[in-house]
Design a protein around this motif. Structure first.
Motif, mmCIF file in Angstrom:
data_model
loop_
_atom_site.group_PDB
_atom_site.id
_atom_site.type_symbol
_atom_site.label_atom_id
_atom_site.label_comp_id
_atom_site.label_asym_id
_atom_site.label_seq_id
_atom_site.Cartn_x
_atom_site.Cartn_y
_atom_site.Cartn_z
ATOM 1 N N UNK A 113 -90.648 54.882 19.595
ATOM 2 C CA UNK A 113 -91.973 54.511 19.115
ATOM 3 C C UNK A 113 -91.978 54.663 17.597
ATOM 4 N N UNK A 114 -92.292 53.594 16.898
ATOM 5 C CA UNK A 114 -92.368 53.645 15.444
ATOM 6 C C UNK A 114 -93.686 54.302 15.035
ATOM 7 N N UNK A 115 -93.589 55.414 14.298
ATOM 8 C CA UNK A 115 -94.780 56.120 13.847
ATOM 9 C C UNK A 115 -95.269 55.576 12.518
ATOM 10 N N UNK A 116 -94.344 55.306 11.599
ATOM 11 C CA UNK A 116 -94.715 54.725 10.301
ATOM 12 C C UNK A 116 -93.457 54.248 9.589
ATOM 13 N N UNK A 117 -93.651 53.313 8.665
ATOM 14 C CA UNK A 117 -92.564 52.879 7.788
ATOM 15 C C UNK A 117 -93.184 52.443 6.472
ATOM 16 N N UNK A 118 -92.681 52.999 5.364
ATOM 17 C CA UNK A 118 -93.293 52.715 4.063
ATOM 18 C C UNK A 118 -92.338 53.048 2.923
ATOM 19 N N UNK A 119 -92.559 52.374 1.801
ATOM 20 C CA UNK A 119 -91.852 52.720 0.572
ATOM 21 C C UNK A 119 -92.597 53.875 -0.090
ATOM 22 N N UNK A 120 -91.869 54.819 -0.654
ATOM 23 C CA UNK A 120 -92.511 55.942 -1.329
ATOM 24 C C UNK A 120 -91.560 56.557 -2.353
ATOM 25 N N UNK A 138 -87.159 54.184 1.332
ATOM 26 C CA UNK A 138 -87.855 53.704 2.518
ATOM 27 C C UNK A 138 -87.932 54.874 3.488
ATOM 28 N N UNK A 139 -89.149 55.247 3.869
ATOM 29 C CA UNK A 139 -89.368 56.371 4.775
ATOM 30 C C UNK A 139 -89.706 55.815 6.152
ATOM 31 N N UNK A 166 -85.560 45.944 4.620
ATOM 32 C CA UNK A 166 -85.263 46.631 5.880
ATOM 33 C C UNK A 166 -86.538 46.964 6.653
ATOM 34 N N UNK A 167 -87.640 47.152 5.937
ATOM 35 C CA UNK A 167 -88.904 47.510 6.593
ATOM 36 C C UNK A 167 -89.439 46.400 7.489
#
Length: 252
Positions: A113-120, A138-139, A166-167
């Motif tokens: 299950x993907x919880x989150x994906x973001x640049x930071x 990429x987190x 990749x996101x």
């Protein structure tokens, strides 16, 4: 099977110098292994064992405590004591494999299950681990399952400049390592990994479906590609009641 029938299958000999708690523990462990008590079954109470076997409650309690610590039993207040699911024996420290591949090798069905994906912006710790010049990462945060049961929360950090776009990938259907190899020609060649015991936060407990402040195995991994360049930093929170890790050590 009632308590008297169960007690008859226990071999407890008070005339030998083997501690009673150990004899009781061994007998109960054998009844779990031979299927007399199956996963999810509630075992008799301490008082019921005491009366049926004519041994003291502290003796029973010590044996049950050790079996709980070993992961064979679990105590659910105020319901009682139950036979646990066996722990997944992972070779996470012996071989390089994705979670997906490792679960398949163990005969289990992995899912994500993907919880989150973001640049930071990377923290100092992550910058140092990945030897970053550009601190944008990429987190990727995922909850990983085995046979539908939540096993581990994984937070992964990758240098964004190395893995543009990749996101946009589907991380619930695809393995990260497989994507890195197929689309970016990046093979994980070696890792540096540490493990420590921690306690689950309220959020972790909710995601992993475990009681608050339960034991967690926290592993931190820095992965290197075929050119010995660090390309992944991850923190994995494994639930302690369902996982154990095997190591093989060889004298040099």
């Amino acid at each position: 099977m009632n308590i008297q029938e169960i007690a008859q299958s226990f071999t407890i000999d008070k005339s030998i110098p083997v501690p009673l708690y150990y004899q009781f523990k061994k007998a109960l462990k054998e009844r779990i292994q031979d299927g007399t008590f199956q996963v999810g079954d509630q075992i008799p109470t301490e008082n019921e064992f005491c009366e049926a076997l004519d041994i003291s409650r502290p003796t029973i309690r010590q044996a049950l405590k050790e079996l709980i610590n070993e992961g064979l039993l679990t105590r659910r207040k105020p319901l009682g004591t139950f036979v646990s699911q066996p722990k997944i024996d992972s070779y996470f420290f012996e071989q390089l494999a994705s979670f997906t591949d490792e679960m398949k090798m163990l005969g289990l069905t992995p899912s994500t299950k993907l919880l989150s994906i973001q640049k930071e912006e990377a923290s100092i710790e992550i910058q140092q681990a990945l030897q970053l010049k550009d601190d944008t990462v990429l987190h990727l945060s995922r909850l990983r399952f085995a046979n539908g049961e939540p096993m581990v929360i994984v937070d992964t950090y990758l240098p964004y400049s190395m893995f543009l776009n990749l996101e946009q990938e589907d991380f619930e259907q695809n393995s990260l390592y497989a994507l890195l190899e197929r689309k970016y020609h990046c093979i994980i060649q070696s890792v540096h990994r540490t493990i420590e015991a921690t306690l689950a936060t309220d959020e972790m407990a909710k995601l992993l479906n475990i009681p608050k402040h339960s034991a967690i195995c926290t592993t931190t991994t820095t992965s290197y590609n075929q050119n010995d360049v660090p390309i992944e930093y991850s923190i994995a929170q494994y639930r302690g009641d369902r996982n154990k890790f095997s190591l093989k050590l060889v004298r040099k």
